[in-house]
Design an enzyme around this catalytic site. Structure first.
Site, mmCIF file in Angstrom:
data_model
loop_
_atom_site.group_PDB
_atom_site.id
_atom_site.type_symbol
_atom_site.label_atom_id
_atom_site.label_comp_id
_atom_site.label_asym_id
_atom_site.label_seq_id
_atom_site.Cartn_x
_atom_site.Cartn_y
_atom_site.Cartn_z
ATOM 1 N N GLU A 1 -3.311 -7.458 6.257
ATOM 2 C CA GLU A 1 -2.828 -7.455 7.650
ATOM 3 C C GLU A 1 -3.212 -8.707 8.431
ATOM 4 O O GLU A 1 -3.592 -8.620 9.615
ATOM 5 C CB GLU A 1 -3.263 -6.172 8.345
ATOM 6 C CG GLU A 1 -2.393 -5.026 7.846
ATOM 7 C CD GLU A 1 -2.841 -3.689 8.325
ATOM 8 O OE1 GLU A 1 -2.697 -3.445 9.530
ATOM 9 O OE2 GLU A 1 -3.326 -2.907 7.494
ATOM 10 N N GLY B 1 -31.712 -6.068 -4.286
ATOM 11 C CA GLY B 1 -31.904 -6.596 -5.643
ATOM 12 C C GLY B 1 -31.168 -5.796 -6.690
ATOM 13 O O GLY B 1 -29.993 -5.462 -6.522
ATOM 14 N N THR C 1 0.850 -1.192 0.000
ATOM 15 C CA THR C 1 0.000 0.000 0.000
ATOM 16 C C THR C 1 0.888 1.245 0.000
ATOM 17 O O THR C 1 1.894 1.285 0.729
ATOM 18 C CB THR C 1 -0.931 -0.021 1.225
ATOM 19 O OG1 THR C 1 -1.733 -1.196 1.147
ATOM 20 C CG2 THR C 1 -1.843 1.206 1.266
HETATM 21 C C1 LIG Z 1 -4.789 -4.294 -1.802
HETATM 22 C C2 LIG Z 1 -3.741 -4.920 -0.926
HETATM 23 C C3 LIG Z 1 -2.942 -4.132 -0.124
HETATM 24 C C4 LIG Z 1 -1.953 -4.701 0.679
HETATM 25 N N1 LIG Z 1 -1.107 -3.893 1.407
HETATM 26 C C5 LIG Z 1 -0.016 -4.439 1.996
HETATM 27 C C6 LIG Z 1 0.994 -3.610 2.587
HETATM 28 O O1 LIG Z 1 0.881 -2.389 2.608
HETATM 29 N N2 LIG Z 1 2.089 -4.203 3.127
HETATM 30 C C7 LIG Z 1 2.250 -5.561 3.109
HETATM 31 O O2 LIG Z 1 3.278 -6.030 3.585
HETATM 32 N N3 LIG Z 1 1.313 -6.372 2.570
HETATM 33 C C8 LIG Z 1 0.192 -5.852 2.008
HETATM 34 N N4 LIG Z 1 -0.753 -6.665 1.426
HETATM 35 C C9 LIG Z 1 -0.555 -8.108 1.426
HETATM 36 C C10 LIG Z 1 -1.484 -8.866 2.355
HETATM 37 O O3 LIG Z 1 -1.172 -8.601 3.677
HETATM 38 C C11 LIG Z 1 -1.346 -10.368 1.981
HETATM 39 O O4 LIG Z 1 -1.988 -10.539 0.746
HETATM 40 C C12 LIG Z 1 -1.929 -11.282 3.013
HETATM 41 O O5 LIG Z 1 -1.174 -11.252 4.167
HETATM 42 C C13 LIG Z 1 -1.993 -12.737 2.510
HETATM 43 O O6 LIG Z 1 -0.802 -13.151 1.951
HETATM 44 P P1 LIG Z 1 -0.779 -13.832 0.507
HETATM 45 O O7 LIG Z 1 -1.534 -12.973 -0.396
HETATM 46 O O8 LIG Z 1 0.622 -14.132 0.147
HETATM 47 O O9 LIG Z 1 -1.588 -15.181 0.709
HETATM 48 P P2 LIG Z 1 -0.983 -16.563 1.215
HETATM 49 O O10 LIG Z 1 -0.173 -16.342 2.407
HETATM 50 O O11 LIG Z 1 -0.377 -17.239 0.060
HETATM 51 O O12 LIG Z 1 -2.296 -17.325 1.639
HETATM 52 C C14 LIG Z 1 -3.192 -17.888 0.699
HETATM 53 C C15 LIG Z 1 -4.359 -18.488 1.458
HETATM 54 O O13 LIG Z 1 -3.895 -19.522 2.300
HETATM 55 C C16 LIG Z 1 -4.315 -19.303 3.628
HETATM 56 N N5 LIG Z 1 -3.333 -19.848 4.550
HETATM 57 C C17 LIG Z 1 -2.012 -19.594 4.577
HETATM 58 N N6 LIG Z 1 -1.451 -20.288 5.577
HETATM 59 C C18 LIG Z 1 -2.421 -20.982 6.195
HETATM 60 C C19 LIG Z 1 -2.477 -21.875 7.302
HETATM 61 N N7 LIG Z 1 -1.392 -22.200 7.998
HETATM 62 N N8 LIG Z 1 -3.668 -22.385 7.649
HETATM 63 C C20 LIG Z 1 -4.782 -22.072 6.985
HETATM 64 N N9 LIG Z 1 -4.795 -21.235 5.916
HETATM 65 C C21 LIG Z 1 -3.621 -20.705 5.538
HETATM 66 C C22 LIG Z 1 -4.479 -17.813 3.722
HETATM 67 O O14 LIG Z 1 -5.345 -17.451 4.757
HETATM 68 C C23 LIG Z 1 -5.067 -17.496 2.363
HETATM 69 O O15 LIG Z 1 -6.425 -17.753 2.377
HETATM 70 C C24 LIG Z 1 -1.782 -6.108 0.683
HETATM 71 C C25 LIG Z 1 -2.618 -6.910 -0.115
HETATM 72 C C26 LIG Z 1 -3.570 -6.334 -0.930
HETATM 73 C C27 LIG Z 1 -4.406 -7.235 -1.807
#
Ligand SMILES: Cc1cc2nc3c(=O)[nH]c(=O)nc-3n(C[C@H](O)[C@H](O)[C@H](O)COP(=O)(O)OP(=O)(O)OC[C@H]3O[C@@H](n4cnc5c(N)ncnc54)[C@H](O)[C@@H]3O)c2cc1C
Lengths: 335, 370
Positions: free
Chosen positions: B349, B327, B148
């Site tokens: 987060e 709707g 972000t």
């Molecule tokens: C619009 C936007 C803004 C963002 N801003 C920031 C920012 O400013 N700074 C920053 O650092 N990040 C930021 N993020 C990143 C965000 O924090 C991550 O997308 C989020 O933490 C999930 O990580 P990932 O996308 O890699 O999903 P993954 O970690 O790959 O997870 C994929 C899925 O698996 C699930 N999962 C993973 N491990 C487990 C487990 N052990 N048990 C059960 N389920 C599990 C997760 O819940 C999720 O549903 C942003 C994301 C978006 C989309």
């Protein structure tokens, strides 16, 4: 599945792999292009369930549902366009009794702008001047109990932002319209009939969307790793995906069974499929984490489309009232 | 126990509400949404109006809640120029605070927090970006994803690996990285489902030289600093969720009313309204309870994760139900934007799954709920 239905399914799949696969997100962003729509027409999908004597492909109902389901697996918008044409607009034109209008409509497979009051609660016109398919050539409006069809002469209107099915455009359209080319009265009965008749179609579409969502989530959970394991190793990922896959299979077996369904089942399968689609597409998005929130991955679109389908076209309480009436075989659930 | 808020907070709530109603016009919200534009002008106005009062965290919470109840995307955009500031505030040297916090606190600079990488966000300890000490500076290589303010921030609090410890989370450190440092590149990400007024980017770090004094706190403590930060910021994400839930509920009620007396008087519609409102109140109580622990310097990470997870889920629930009860009216315009914006709350987060893991693991350790 009967052999001829299976054949239709395969030809739809073949068409989609050639024409739509890989373009799903672009269709959502830029709309269904005329070239694609004309190929859909040439293949007979656009007029799928319209009888041959009216110039359509004359498929039976089971085949039509399978076509919608297959189309929705690749593009909810395309499925919705075919559905609108066959299940909403064609009956509307046919009801006017004008053969020439029907011929013109079916042969051009052009779409009709529809007065939103046709669909809004109690015909109150709550959505004001919102019309669908703004670049169509004819307009259907509802005044009192009469549905009238006009030639559209006004400019194409401004397109409004919409949650789902963005491949087909919705917009505001203001009168006055051109020559009246057909009309019929008794809209109330016609509209409530539409609501019931289209339940299976909506179920077929949202199950197609759900099927793609699940396939994507399952694939992703095999290749994405977190904490040193593939996502599929985690129970909160694998269990709900497995459960939903089982539910999808059960729902598909029911919806596409081709067997006789009671009125309650017919209307109910729409509501059950919509809830299922909403929660399944949301789960698929969530499984993709941050990537699920990005349009390019084509997952968030499925969630939006599933939710949008739920508004096709009346509020849920209207559908539930039909279900309750089917249950009691008497007016019920009106308070 | 007194659930009424001090009068000064009610006044602050009114001030923020008035600001949002006046400045967060539907036109700006729509333009920023369709054009994926950051509302720089609004950021300045919000700053000048003193909406983010860092001397009082309750005021920040209220600001976020109220702004997001009018538009989440704009609300987040104008309240995140400070994103990551708490890491500097709590663990940064006086030099770092002066150089990097002061300009942010005076509205002259924007910052961000860069943790997530293309390979993963949930598994914070699994990050791959590396920082190697070479004389008087560190050299950083790697990439960050979904950051972000990524393409508009002046500097970032960034997590990188400084050593390969057996326990992966022990080898991480936090740095302040300026966007003008050589080898730093931000690629703006387009096409988000929602919160499209916020800026999001992928960051690339190619041999970026970071002065040694830009290390925040001690080396190897980065994971701990980030987790401490999340225990604060998740309260604010919960506040975003409260705002969205409230905004969607109130908007759908007014749309439903416009659909006619006979529509809104149906019991099935009324029950949906009751359910949304009850969940909203429950989420608010939970969030305020978690906040009161935190703001009294006695943070309770279990409650914080509960609040973040539940408020996010409530926001999504309320936006979905709002669209369902209205709707065709709900799938166009403001309500559909609420719905698209809401879903991010269950992801950023800490996903809802991650929050649930934290809750259960803490409870197992603590022997249950008190
Ligand atoms: C619009 C936007 C803004 C963002 N801003 C920031 C920012 O400013 N700074 C920053 O650092 N990040 C930021 N993020 C990143 C965000 O924090 C991550 O997308 C989020 O933490 C999930 O990580 P990932 O996308 O890699 O999903 P993954 O970690 O790959 O997870 C994929 C899925 O698996 C699930 N999962 C993973 N491990 C487990 C487990 N052990 N048990 C059960 N389920 C599990 C997760 O819940 C999720 O549903 C942003 C994301 C978006 C989309």
């Amino acid at each position: 599945m009967r052999e001829e239905v299976q054949l239709i399914k395969e030809s739809a799949r073949e068409f989609l792999l050639k024409e739509v696969a890989g373009r799903e997100v672009s269709i959502d962003r830029n709309g269904l292009d005329p070239g694609l729509l004309s190929r859909v027409r040439d293949q007979g999908f656009m007029t799928a369930v319209i009888p041959q004597e009216d110039g359509g492909s004359g498929l039976d109902r089971d085949s039509y549902l399978v076509v919608l389901n297959e189309m929705a697996k690749y593009s909810g918008s395309l499925a919705a366009a075919i559905f609108m044409f066959n299940s909403i607009e064609y009956p509307l034109i046919r009801e006017t009794g004008s053969k020439s209008l029907l011929n013109e409509f079916v042969s051009s497979a052009g779409q009709i702008a529809l007065d939103c009051r046709l669909f809004s609660y109690g015909g109150s016109g709550s959505a004001g001047d919102l019309y669908m398919f703004p670049d169509s050539r004819v307009v259907a409006t509802l005044q009192n109990d009469v549905i009238r069809i006009y030639r559209k002469e006004s400019e194409n209107p401004e397109v409004v932002s919409q949650l789902g099915f963005r491949g087909i455009r919705f917009g505001h359209l203001h009168g006055p319209f051109g020559e009246e080319v057909g009309s019929f009265s008794g809209s109330g009965k016609f509209i409530s009939g539409l609501m019931e008749r289209t339940s299976e179609e909506i179920a077929s579409i949202v199950l197609g969307i759900s099927s793609t969502a699940l396939a994507k989530a399952v694939e992703y959970s095999k290749v994405r790793y977190a904490f040193g394991s593939p996502l599929k190793a985690f129970q909160p990922i694998a269990f709900p995906l497995a459960m939903r896959m089982a539910q999808l299979s059960i729902l598909e077996n029911f919806v596409f069974s081709g067997s006789e369904k009671s009125r309650l089942e017919l209307i109910g399968e729409r509501e059950i499929s919509l809830d299922f689609a909403r929660d399944t597409t949301k789960l698929a998005l969530q499984t993709h984490g941050g990537y699920g929130y990005i349009e390019d991955f084509g997952v968030e679109m499925l969630y939006r489309d599933a939710l949008f389908a739920g508004s096709f076209f009346w509020p849920r309480s209207e559908h539930m009232r039909s279900m309750a009436t089917a249950l009691y075989e008497d007016e019920a659930g009106s308070i | 126990m007194d659930f009424a808020m001090d009068e000064k907070y009610e006044e602050h709530r009114k001030k923020v509400r008035d600001f949002a109603k006046k400045e967060f016009t539907e036109k700006i919200a729509e333009d920023c949404d369709t054009g994926e534009k950051y509302p720089e002008e609004l950021r300045r106005k919000a700053f000048e109006a003193g909406l983010m009062d860092f001397t009082d965290p309750w005021k920040i919470l209220i600001t976020i809640e109220e702004l997001c109840s009018v538009d989440e995307s704009l609300g987040v955009a104008v309240t995140t120029p400070y994103f990551g500031a708490e890491v500097l505030m709590l663990f940064g040297s006086d030099y770092l605070k002066e150089k990097y916090l002061t300009p942010v606190n005076t509205g002259k600079a924007i910052m961000g927090l860069a943790v997530t990488e293309p390979g993963g966000g949930s598994d914070v300890a699994g990050i791959k970006t590396r920082a190697t000490l070479e004389g008087d500076h560190y050299v950083l290589n790697g990439s960050k994803m979904f950051i972000t303010n990524g393409s508009i921030a002046n500097h970032f609090v960034l997590l990188a690996r400084t050593s390969d410890e057996e326990k992966k989370h022990h080898g991480l450190s936090c740095f302040v990285v300026e966007s003008t440092f050589e080898g730093f590149k931000a690629n703006k990400l387009k096409g988000k489902m929602g919160v499209r007024a916020t800026d999001t980017a992928e960051l690339q770090l190619n041999n970026v030289k970071v002065p040694k004094e830009n290390l925040i706190g001690e080396p190897g403590k980065g994971f701990y600093y980030i987790m401490t930060f999340f225990n604060i910021s998740r309260i604010y994400v919960a506040a975003q969720g409260l705002g969205v839930a409230k905004g969607a509920l109130n908007l759908s009620m007014s749309v439903a009313k416009n659909m006619g007396e006979s529509y809104v008087s149906q019991e099935s519609v009324q029950f949906e309204i009751s359910e949304m409102a009850t969940r909203f109140e429950a989420a608010r109580l939970l969030t305020y309870k978690a906040a009161s622990f935190l703001f009294n310097f006695n943070p309770n990470p279990t409650l914080t994760s509960m609040a973040k997870f539940y408020a996010a889920e409530t926001a999504v629930f309320c936006t979905e139900r709002s669209v369902e009860i209205t709707g065709m009216n709900g799938v166009f315009g403001q309500l559909e934007r609420f719905l698209r914006d809401a879903k991010i709350l269950e992801i950023w987060e800490g996903t809802s799954e991650v929050e649930k893991l934290i809750i259960a693991r803490n409870l197992i350790k603590e022997g249950g709920v008190s």
